[in-house]
Design an enzyme around this catalytic site. Sequence first.
Site, PDB file in Angstrom:
ATOM      1  N   ASP A   1      -1.154  -7.666  -7.627  1.00  0.00           N
ATOM      2  CA  ASP A   1       0.060  -6.667  -7.095  1.00  0.00           C
ATOM      3  C   ASP A   1      -0.257  -5.994  -5.786  1.00  0.00           C
ATOM      4  OD1 ASP A   1       2.765  -6.050  -7.199  1.00  0.00           O
ATOM      5  OD2 ASP A   1       2.429  -4.077  -8.244  1.00  0.00           O
TER       6      ASP A   1
ATOM      7  N   LYS B   1      -0.870  10.381 -11.597  1.00  0.00           N
ATOM      8  CA  LYS B   1       0.216   9.330 -12.044  1.00  0.00           C
ATOM      9  C   LYS B   1       0.637   9.294 -13.459  1.00  0.00           C
ATOM     10  CE  LYS B   1       0.372   3.972 -11.973  1.00  0.00           C
ATOM     11  NZ  LYS B   1      -0.264   3.099 -11.872  1.00  0.00           N
TER      12      LYS B   1
ATOM     13  N   GLY C   1       7.564   5.887  -8.297  1.00  0.00           N
ATOM     14  CA  GLY C   1       7.361   4.535  -8.259  1.00  0.00           C
ATOM     15  C   GLY C   1       7.923   3.805  -9.394  1.00  0.00           C
TER      16      GLY C   1
ATOM     17  N   LEU D   1       4.623  14.085  -5.320  1.00  0.00           N
ATOM     18  CA  LEU D   1       4.353  13.177  -4.252  1.00  0.00           C
ATOM     19  C   LEU D   1       5.228  12.331  -3.915  1.00  0.00           C
ATOM     20  CD1 LEU D   1       0.495  13.235  -4.348  1.00  0.00           C
ATOM     21  CD2 LEU D   1       1.773  14.898  -3.034  1.00  0.00           C
ATOM     22  N   GLY D   2       5.821  11.785  -5.041  1.00  0.00           N
ATOM     23  CA  GLY D   2       6.565  10.365  -4.660  1.00  0.00           C
ATOM     24  C   GLY D   2       7.054   9.855  -6.039  1.00  0.00           C
TER      25      GLY D   2
END
Length: 836
Positions: free
Chosen positions: A643, A546, A527, A524-525
């Site tokens: 954050d 994740k 980081g 999906l992406g």
Amino acid sequence: MGFCCRHTILFAIFITFYCPRFDFCSAKDSIISSQYIKDPETVSSNGGSFILGFFNPEKTTNRYMGIWYKSQSNIIWVANRNQPLTDSSGIGTITISEDGNLVVLNGQNHIFWSTNVSKITLNTTCQLLDTGNLVLKDSAENILWQSFANPSDSLLPQMKLTSNKRTGEKLRLTSWKSLSDPSMGNFSITLERLDIPEVFIWNGARPYWRSGPWNGRIFTGIYYMNAIYLNGFRIIDDGEGTISLYFSFSDLTQFTIFVLDFQGLLYEKDWLNDMIQPLVNYSIQTSECDIYGLCGTFGSCNPNSSLICNCLRGFEPSNREEWDMKNWTNGCVRKTTLQCDKLKNGRGQGKEDGFLKLEMFKVPDFAEWSIASKEACRNHCLENCTCVAYSYSPEIGCMSWKGNLIDIQQFSTGGLDLYVRLAYSDLEKDRPTRKIIIITVTVIIGTLIIAFCTYVVWKRILKRSETKSKNKQFFRLKKNKEYSEETEDTIVGELSQVRLPEVLAYDLEKVATATNNFDLTNKLGQGGFGPVYKGILQDGQNIAVKRLSRASGQGLEEFMNEVIVISKLQHRNLVKLIGCCVEGGEKMLIYEYMPNKSLDAFIFDPPNHILLDWRKRFDIIEGVARGMLYLHRDSRLKIIHRDLKASNILLDDNLNPKISDFGLARIFKGSEDQANTRRVVGTYGYMSPEYAIEGLFSEKSDVFSFGVLLLEIVSGRRISSPSNNEDSLGLLGFTWKLWIEKSAAKLTDPRIYDTNVEKDILRCIHIGLLCVQELARERPNMSTAVSMLSSEIVNLPPPKQPAFTQWQSLSCSSSNEESQKLFSNNGVSITEMHGR
């Protein structure tokens, strides 16, 4: 007609005799000439928070004129404190006398108390202000007298504690004599040592407590006091010899005062707007060590030590028998005579004196101050034989001491470094023994650690051999993982299962199957922590996995922190954690799947702008605010996120916001509301100044990040992306420039601008600027921000200039390739620096 007249007369009689029982009988905020306020009538400030009238303390019928905050249990000022109205005095009355003074009369119209202003003009008026200050004014509105300049035992916001260098005149707070007697007690507060000001509490003429020197931000002798960003204290010099200390908080939902009680304890009391009794009520003094000079001269007090008083190194008790009986009054004396005078006169032998460094100390009283560098400060003290100690602070300058050192305290955090002059022999004494002890302890501990690790590794190897065949295909991809890493991760996995029964522990095989062995088509992406994959569990549920990479800045601590924090939270605007996996060198978090990815993919990606009109953007702002309010106030735990940013706001099917990524979150305990760290973590641009510069964080740090996010959503601009046509101003600087030019509407993303909603957009920009003000005490808390967004608070205070208004290129932005992409899923940036 007769019936009506009779009822009119009866009503008039009722008002005359029974009116004092009802609030509508209270006067407004002012008393004018010829007006009489008779007990129990009252005068209220315009806002209704402060009330002037008569009261009697517990266990007595004596009546006093005073001011209270909301309730008579919160008395903040007493007029006739030394001359009460007794039963024999009759009913008390407050009025303006013929000479223009405010007075208290007894039943026989004798004056029991007066403002006692001489050379007063006629037509004076007395007014109770919304600050709690009672003022006597002439017809030209000049203040002739005020209660703030004639205080009792309470220090209120904007009230000044003053001291004059030239005349010696001081404003003094004085305690009550007892709980039932508001007459002047034994304890008082003044501002002293005006070169480097300190607050003193006195017991009669003897010092009882002192705050330590003011460094321009905090009082260094109050170890838990935070920097100026988190506290509202100021000390100012009017240039004519008067030094003033005052504090103020701009948080509209909170009211704070400091009260000196009859036992000499200084209490901070905090109220929320809807509360009668204080929410917070704690003493500034925290231990016996706060008593002035408890350990005598050259004695150091440490509340965490089994014996709280100890002589400084190189000193010994002046009376051993008394000292052993815990009578520390006579303090300590030097063991070895200093060489300084002898060497200078050519009579001494041996090496010259040196300085012993004491870290994190409340420095002694009676400091002499000078402007000098640290090196010059040391040299000056070394060359001056009368100088027994020195301390240097960049904010204060050079402090030095002659004679005896008194009122020294050792802290576990905060304080200053103190350098005490010792004979060379005392500096060198016991060093070999200490080295032997350190080496011995180190060897023993090292041996135990090695033995334990060997046992753990052996046990894990056996366990791995039993499950190896089950995951053979997947583990072939990871054959180079080290045993030590596997062992560490497995321990964390077991720990998470023990501590977090709410969270399902998924095995690696199940997660690998759900993501098709982490196939790139399911990615999906990416980081700063590593990649995120889409997966489908056997029951058909979509998940987002994740997966922390080895190079991730988010390590074991952040991983476990995120699991611990988010597993205990439940809110519609927080992402839901489904489970976690810690196995085979892997650390993974399994979330509910968010089909619309993160907020930054919409507001910063032109093709997606059209999907977020103003109404949807406002809903996202409000949703994030409510999620943050839940974290700060409404959840079982008080959580500081640390954050909050656009890439950490995920969007569901209906574009509803979900706050994610709790790897850097901090759980606050009990009444704890702020903390300090040397490890500053988060994302530049979203960091509040007190956190980025000093390592101090609180819920106001999250408020700052929320303000940045709000302005990003309104403008469609990144906080980290200045443009040339804005003179290299960052988003905050550009917003402030437009605000002071009264053209803030130009900040709005042109794709969503509509004159019909311009008022709402400007209100959001206003709220955003309030949230990013430089001083934390001037920012609203999240509950106030939510009320502002929902228009429950109609009149917003004017914002002050935000922090970081001048754009500066940040290396972390320019060097991180991920930050240059159009968006990142749930990205994390971690930076380490030392807060001062």
